[in-house]
Design a protein around this motif. Structure first.
Motif, PDB file in Angstrom:
ATOM      1  N   PRO A  64       0.816  -1.219   0.000  1.00 22.07           N
ATOM      2  CA  PRO A  64       0.000   0.000   0.000  1.00 22.07           C
ATOM      3  C   PRO A  64       0.855   1.278   0.000  1.00 22.07           C
ATOM      4  N   ASP A  65       1.976   1.254   0.731  1.00 23.64           N
ATOM      5  CA  ASP A  65       2.851   2.428   0.747  1.00 23.64           C
ATOM      6  C   ASP A  65       3.463   2.676  -0.626  1.00 23.64           C
ATOM      7  N   ILE A  78       2.189   1.801  -3.528  1.00 21.74           N
ATOM      8  CA  ILE A  78       1.131   2.287  -4.419  1.00 21.74           C
ATOM      9  C   ILE A  78       0.845   3.751  -4.158  1.00 21.74           C
ATOM     10  N   GLN A  79       0.763   4.135  -2.876  1.00 23.76           N
ATOM     11  CA  GLN A  79       0.480   5.531  -2.550  1.00 23.76           C
ATOM     12  C   GLN A  79       1.606   6.453  -2.991  1.00 23.76           C
ATOM     13  N   GLN A  80       2.849   5.989  -2.897  1.00 23.60           N
ATOM     14  CA  GLN A  80       3.982   6.837  -3.237  1.00 23.60           C
ATOM     15  C   GLN A  80       4.231   6.913  -4.743  1.00 23.60           C
ATOM     16  N   GLY A 118       2.104   5.319  -7.319  1.00 24.24           N
ATOM     17  CA  GLY A 118       0.968   4.929  -8.154  1.00 24.24           C
ATOM     18  C   GLY A 118       0.675   5.880  -9.291  1.00 24.24           C
ATOM     19  N   ALA A 168      -6.878   0.726  -7.202  1.00 23.46           N
ATOM     20  CA  ALA A 168      -6.159   1.374  -6.102  1.00 23.46           C
ATOM     21  C   ALA A 168      -7.003   2.480  -5.475  1.00 23.46           C
ATOM     22  N   GLN A 214      -9.692   0.957  -3.317  1.00 21.92           N
ATOM     23  CA  GLN A 214      -9.134   0.427  -2.074  1.00 21.92           C
ATOM     24  C   GLN A 214      -8.696   1.550  -1.123  1.00 21.92           C
ATOM     25  N   TYR A 240      -6.108   3.705  -1.759  1.00 22.61           N
ATOM     26  CA  TYR A 240      -4.681   4.012  -1.888  1.00 22.61           C
ATOM     27  C   TYR A 240      -4.439   5.293  -2.695  1.00 22.61           C
ATOM     28  N   LEU A 241      -5.290   5.546  -3.666  1.00 21.44           N
ATOM     29  CA  LEU A 241      -5.147   6.710  -4.539  1.00 21.44           C
ATOM     30  C   LEU A 241      -6.499   7.395  -4.650  1.00 21.44           C
ATOM     31  N   ARG A 291      -7.807  -7.438  -0.412  1.00 21.33           N
ATOM     32  CA  ARG A 291      -6.516  -7.015   0.141  1.00 21.33           C
ATOM     33  C   ARG A 291      -5.537  -8.168   0.399  1.00 21.33           C
ATOM     34  N   GLU A 294      -3.619  -8.955  -2.883  1.00 23.53           N
ATOM     35  CA  GLU A 294      -3.043  -7.865  -3.675  1.00 23.53           C
ATOM     36  C   GLU A 294      -1.660  -8.182  -4.221  1.00 23.53           C
TER      37      GLU A 294
END
Length: 188
Positions: free
Chosen positions: A4-5, A7-9, A11, A33, A36, A38-39, A157, A160
């Motif tokens: 998840p980190d 993807i957030q950073q 993505g 994403a 979920q 994340y974005l 999740r 993933e």
């Protein structure tokens, strides 16, 4: 670092860069994403629309700048492009807007339009409109598919990591097909 980190950073960067070559895959992945958490979906759609525009403009300007020389060097390519160029020149506005929805012709249509008489400024405008509409429609469709998958399969999740490997495989397969097409085109 956890998935998840990552993807957030990264993505949005992934959607914008890989999306130039793999439009639908990256937009649907971004929609997943976003669903979920994340974005943010509106930024996913903006990155995907920008990547789609870059892709269209790249092909258009390659054809506009080098198209005639390439056609003279590879006459077999000329017959393929002429089949698309006729209808594209008769309906340039429709062809410019339909690029995103013409699977199998996504590279050929901008190439054909670049060889034609369509003014570049009009193509940029139409490509932008088509890319934005496509990103909104497919982004919302992607979130609908994820909601449907959640309803049928439950929480995704825990899976993933496997989904990421599947995505990586699809992207590699798409890039391999692109390289294969380019090499086959060079042999013409």
């Amino acid at each position: 670092m956890h998935l998840p980190d990552l993807i957030q950073q990264y993505g949005y960067y992934a959607i914008a860069s890989i999306g130039i070559f793999e439009n639908d895959t990256m937009l649907l992945t971004g929609a997943y994403a976003a669903r979920q958490g994340y974005l943010q979906l509106h930024w996913v759609m903006a990155c995907a629309a920008g990547a789609a525009m870059v892709s269209d403009l790249l092909y258009f300007y390659l054809a506009r700048r080098h198209g005639q020389a390439v056609l003279q060097r590879y006459p077999a390519l000329q017959t393929k492009l002429l089949r698309v160029l006729g209808p594209a020149e008769r309906h340039p506005v429709l062809a410019s807007l339909a690029i995103r929805y013409a699977w199998g012709l996504r590279a050929i249509l901008p190439l054909a339009l670049g060889l034609g008489r369509l003014p570049a400024g009009l193509f940029v405008l139409l490509s932008a409109v088509g890319a934005v509409v496509w990103a909104i429609v497919f982004g919302l469709f992607g979130t609908f598919l994820v909601a449907l998958a959640h309803q049928w399969l439950g929480d995704l999740r825990p899976h993933e990591h496997w989904l990421l490997w599947l995505l990586a495989g699809l992207v590699l397969l798409g890039l391999g097909a692109l390289v294969w097409r380019f090499r086959a085109w060079r042999k013409l």
